[in-house]
Design a protein around this motif. Structure first.
Motif, PDB file in Angstrom:
ATOM      1  N   GLY A   1       2.428  40.045 -48.366  1.00 29.66           N
ATOM      2  CA  GLY A   1       2.836  39.141 -47.304  1.00 29.66           C
ATOM      3  C   GLY A   1       2.117  37.810 -47.366  1.00 29.66           C
ATOM      4  N   VAL A   2       0.889  37.820 -47.897  1.00 32.00           N
ATOM      5  CA  VAL A   2       0.172  36.557 -48.079  1.00 32.00           C
ATOM      6  C   VAL A   2       0.955  35.649 -49.026  1.00 32.00           C
ATOM      7  N   GLY A   3       1.553  36.245 -50.066  1.00 30.69           N
ATOM      8  CA  GLY A   3       2.403  35.474 -50.962  1.00 30.69           C
ATOM      9  C   GLY A   3       3.618  34.916 -50.235  1.00 30.69           C
ATOM     10  N   GLY A   4       4.194  35.736 -49.349  1.00 27.59           N
ATOM     11  CA  GLY A   4       5.307  35.252 -48.546  1.00 27.59           C
ATOM     12  C   GLY A   4       4.891  34.110 -47.640  1.00 27.59           C
ATOM     13  N   ALA A   5       3.700  34.223 -47.056  1.00 31.52           N
ATOM     14  CA  ALA A   5       3.193  33.152 -46.204  1.00 31.52           C
ATOM     15  C   ALA A   5       2.950  31.875 -47.009  1.00 31.52           C
ATOM     16  N   ALA A   6       2.501  32.042 -48.271  1.00 31.47           N
ATOM     17  CA  ALA A   6       2.293  30.875 -49.135  1.00 31.47           C
ATOM     18  C   ALA A   6       3.623  30.168 -49.418  1.00 31.47           C
ATOM     19  N   LEU A   7       4.674  30.952 -49.655  1.00 32.91           N
ATOM     20  CA  LEU A   7       5.999  30.352 -49.852  1.00 32.91           C
ATOM     21  C   LEU A   7       6.451  29.613 -48.598  1.00 32.91           C
ATOM     22  N   SER A   8       6.221  30.256 -47.454  1.00 33.36           N
ATOM     23  CA  SER A   8       6.580  29.622 -46.188  1.00 33.36           C
ATOM     24  C   SER A   8       5.824  28.307 -46.015  1.00 33.36           C
ATOM     25  N   HIS A   9       4.535  28.301 -46.367  1.00 34.54           N
ATOM     26  CA  HIS A   9       3.723  27.084 -46.267  1.00 34.54           C
ATOM     27  C   HIS A   9       4.317  25.985 -47.141  1.00 34.54           C
TER      28      HIS A   9
END
Length: 325
Positions: free
Chosen positions: A163-171
């Motif tokens: 999910g951290v990777g997903g949050a990075a994409l969102s960022h």
């Protein structure tokens, strides 16, 4: 082949595909977090805290209410997976539709986008609730009880890390594209991960099993609920406290919006908040889970309410964004 033999034979396969489902679901959810990203999106469309507060309310109501009506249906099903696969599309399609609406119609009136967002989030929430009983029953059926803790612990921890990777994409989307395009791209990419989780779930191998008892009809089932609550006061108290405990969670929808306004942060701050949440979960879930096994899960839940109250107090008085995080 006996049921036990079937479960043991396919255990490793089912464990892998269902952990993959949890992890991919968490990645997609991080891109459109209902605690950070979606409240920030709605803050562009309305200044009303009541409307923004509808996000956790819809999640709470949508998750719980449909289960009353699907419990009897699910119990009659020899195999839960077909029901899960069909109904769980209602958890995934609304996010794709929201992203497409934002990207295709970016200059729509705020009230129109707001109404579409609430409608789609409500659809998703009730889709989750309608699927909940069947999914939990299926997991309990294909994963031995001796491995439930490992399954959920590993799945949630891996999901938080991915999910951290997903949050990075969102960022990236929220910092590189103007409103509302960044949110639209986040929704579309999130729906890709959510559908990949559906594909992993579809690989589950489940044996047909007839219901263990005669299941009453819906009317008879609902008519008997008051008697259950009268006879089991401990269960009734548990349900009451679960309901009251939902109210503090409503504040979570306001934290990201509040911090962004107070500390003059951009939309990409929502992804930073999501990352903090996910890293905290990945680190603390195994520790608190083990403490719960040793000292009791009731104690952990009680402490969580105090921690939630403390976090709100810190958020209200934090002089800078670092302390807020």
């Amino acid at each position: 082949m006996s049921e036990q033999s079937f479960v043991e034979r396919h255990f490793r396969h089912n464990f892998i595909v269902n952990v993959s489902d949890l992890a991919l679901w968490a990645t997609g959810s991080a891109l459109v977090s209902t605690a950070t990203v979606l409240p920030m999106f709605m803050a562009h469309l309305t200044a009303s805290p009541v409307i923004i507060g509808l996000i956790p309310s819809l999640q709470f109501l949508g998750w719980r209410l449909p289960q009353l009506f699907t419990a009897g249906v699910v119990e009659k099903l020899p195999r839960k997976l077909p029901f899960v696969l069909s109904v769980s599309l209602n958890e995934r399609l609304p996010i794709l539709m929201l992203g497409l609406i934002v990207l295709i119609w970016p200059h729509a009136e705020p009230d129109v986008l707001l109404a579409a967002t609430l409608l789609l989030l409500g659809w998703q929430a009730f889709g989750s609730g309608a699927c909940a009983n069947a999914w939990q029953a299926m997991v309990a059926k294909v994963i031995p009880a001796t491995h439930w803790g490992l399954f959920f612990g590993l799945g949630n921890a891996l999901g938080a890390l991915l999910g951290v990777g997903g949050a990075a994409l969102s960022h990236y989307f929220l910092s590189h594209y103007p409103f509302p395009y960044g949110f639209g791209y986040s929704c579309v990419v999130a729906s890709v991960f959510l559908m990949l989780s559906w594909c992993a779930l579809a690989l589950t191998k489940e044996e047909a099993k007839p219901p263990a008892r005669t299941v009453p009809g819906l009317r008879e089932y609902l008519r008997g609920l008051p008697g259950v609550l009268r006879q089991d006061r401990n269960f009734s108290l548990f349900l009451l406290l679960r309901s009251v405990g939902a109210f503090p969670g409503m504040g979570s929808a306001f934290l990201a919006v509040y911090a962004a306004e107070r500390f003059s942060l951009g939309d990409e701050a929502a992804a930073t908040f999501t990352t903090v949440i996910l890293v905290s979960q990945a680190l603390l879930n195994p520790i608190l889970g083990r403490m719960g096994d040793r000292y009791g899960h009731k104690l952990m839940i009680t402490l969580s309410f105090w921690a939630q109250a403390a976090s709100m107090a810190v958020a209200a008085t934090a002089p800078n964004s670092t302390l807020f995080l």
